[in-house]
Design a protein around this motif. Structure first.
Motif, PDB file in Angstrom:
ATOM      1  N   UNK A   1       0.826  -1.209   0.000  1.00  0.00           N
ATOM      2  CA  UNK A   1       0.000   0.000   0.000  1.00  0.00           C
ATOM      3  C   UNK A   1       0.861   1.260   0.000  1.00  0.00           C
ATOM      4  N   UNK A   2       1.919   1.214   0.773  1.00  0.00           N
ATOM      5  CA  UNK A   2       2.813   2.368   0.853  1.00  0.00           C
ATOM      6  C   UNK A   2       3.510   2.634  -0.484  1.00  0.00           C
ATOM      7  N   UNK A   3       3.977   1.579  -1.114  1.00  0.00           N
ATOM      8  CA  UNK A   3       4.636   1.725  -2.416  1.00  0.00           C
ATOM      9  C   UNK A   3       3.644   2.223  -3.454  1.00  0.00           C
ATOM     10  N   UNK A   4       2.434   1.678  -3.448  1.00  0.00           N
ATOM     11  CA  UNK A   4       1.398   2.147  -4.385  1.00  0.00           C
ATOM     12  C   UNK A   4       1.101   3.619  -4.177  1.00  0.00           C
ATOM     13  N   UNK A   5       1.049   4.040  -2.932  1.00  0.00           N
ATOM     14  CA  UNK A   5       0.806   5.457  -2.626  1.00  0.00           C
ATOM     15  C   UNK A   5       1.933   6.331  -3.192  1.00  0.00           C
ATOM     16  N   UNK A   6       3.171   5.886  -3.014  1.00  0.00           N
ATOM     17  CA  UNK A   6       4.298   6.661  -3.550  1.00  0.00           C
ATOM     18  C   UNK A   6       4.294   6.677  -5.077  1.00  0.00           C
ATOM     19  N   UNK A   7       3.852   5.589  -5.674  1.00  0.00           N
ATOM     20  CA  UNK A   7       3.815   5.528  -7.140  1.00  0.00           C
ATOM     21  C   UNK A   7       2.762   6.445  -7.742  1.00  0.00           C
ATOM     22  N   UNK A   8       1.775   6.849  -6.951  1.00  0.00           N
ATOM     23  CA  UNK A   8       0.787   7.804  -7.462  1.00  0.00           C
ATOM     24  C   UNK A   8       1.455   9.122  -7.823  1.00  0.00           C
ATOM     25  N   UNK A   9       2.485   9.485  -7.076  1.00  0.00           N
ATOM     26  CA  UNK A   9       3.201  10.733  -7.335  1.00  0.00           C
ATOM     27  C   UNK A   9       4.396  10.552  -8.257  1.00  0.00           C
ATOM     28  N   UNK A  10       4.918   9.336  -8.328  1.00  0.00           N
ATOM     29  CA  UNK A  10       6.114   9.062  -9.134  1.00  0.00           C
ATOM     30  C   UNK A  10       5.908   7.800  -9.953  1.00  0.00           C
ATOM     31  N   UNK A  11       4.973   7.818 -10.859  1.00  0.00           N
ATOM     32  CA  UNK A  11       4.628   6.607 -11.608  1.00  0.00           C
ATOM     33  C   UNK A  11       5.745   6.141 -12.536  1.00  0.00           C
ATOM     34  N   UNK A  12       6.747   6.993 -12.754  1.00  0.00           N
ATOM     35  CA  UNK A  12       7.848   6.617 -13.639  1.00  0.00           C
ATOM     36  C   UNK A  12       9.092   6.164 -12.870  1.00  0.00           C
ATOM     37  N   UNK A  13       8.969   5.932 -11.580  1.00  0.00           N
ATOM     38  CA  UNK A  13      10.107   5.515 -10.767  1.00  0.00           C
ATOM     39  C   UNK A  13      10.333   4.014 -10.910  1.00  0.00           C
ATOM     40  N   UNK A  14      11.340   3.654 -11.669  1.00  0.00           N
ATOM     41  CA  UNK A  14      11.625   2.234 -11.860  1.00  0.00           C
ATOM     42  C   UNK A  14      12.049   1.573 -10.553  1.00  0.00           C
ATOM     43  N   UNK A  15      12.683   2.321  -9.665  1.00  0.00           N
ATOM     44  CA  UNK A  15      13.084   1.740  -8.376  1.00  0.00           C
ATOM     45  C   UNK A  15      11.855   1.332  -7.567  1.00  0.00           C
ATOM     46  N   UNK A  16      10.856   2.196  -7.518  1.00  0.00           N
ATOM     47  CA  UNK A  16       9.631   1.862  -6.789  1.00  0.00           C
ATOM     48  C   UNK A  16       8.892   0.701  -7.448  1.00  0.00           C
ATOM     49  N   UNK A  17       8.886   0.677  -8.771  1.00  0.00           N
ATOM     50  CA  UNK A  17       8.204  -0.414  -9.468  1.00  0.00           C
ATOM     51  C   UNK A  17       8.944  -1.732  -9.219  1.00  0.00           C
ATOM     52  N   UNK A  18      10.266  -1.681  -9.142  1.00  0.00           N
ATOM     53  CA  UNK A  18      11.045  -2.883  -8.803  1.00  0.00           C
ATOM     54  C   UNK A  18      10.651  -3.391  -7.416  1.00  0.00           C
ATOM     55  N   UNK A  19      10.510  -2.485  -6.481  1.00  0.00           N
ATOM     56  CA  UNK A  19      10.127  -2.874  -5.120  1.00  0.00           C
ATOM     57  C   UNK A  19       8.736  -3.500  -5.131  1.00  0.00           C
TER      58      UNK A  19
END
Length: 107
Positions: free
Chosen positions: A27-45
């Motif tokens: 949930x936390x990672x999904x929340x962060x991806x709302x603001x940074x949908x192009x962050x490959x590091x977050x998508x990897x996580x």
């Protein structure tokens, strides 16, 4: 309160033992991806979380998204291949297409 760093997220992922540990992290990672949908590091996580939760299709989709953003990401490509292999073998139903004439345990 600022969002946790990616390193903290990775540490929490490594320490997670159960699905109940992984769900709030997802949930936390999904929340962060709302603001940074192009962050490959977050998508990897997120893909790693999906893999740990055995949601292999979602993990593959995340790795494909990474490849859309960065075609040269070898890690994403390797994970896709590994997960496709897992799905190929786990989805193999021996009763759906039995080959009883060649099964060695029937000899």
């Amino acid at each position: 309160m600022p969002p946790p760093s990616r390193q903290k997220l990775k540490e929490r992922l490594a320490a997670a033992q159960t699905r109940q540990d992984l769900e709030p992290l997802l949930e936390e990672v999904n929340h962060q991806l709302k603001n940074r949908s192009d962050s490959t590091q977050l998508i990897h996580i997120r893909a790693s979380i999906h893999t740990r939760m055995q949601q292999f299709g979602k993990a593959i989709n995340d790795y494909r998204k990474i490849l859309e953003l960065d075609r040269d990401d070898k890690t994403a490509q390797q994970h896709i291949e590994q997960l496709q292999t897992i799905l190929r073998y786990s989805a193999n139903d021996i009763y759906a297409n039995p080959n009883t004439n060649l099964d060695p345990w029937l000899e």
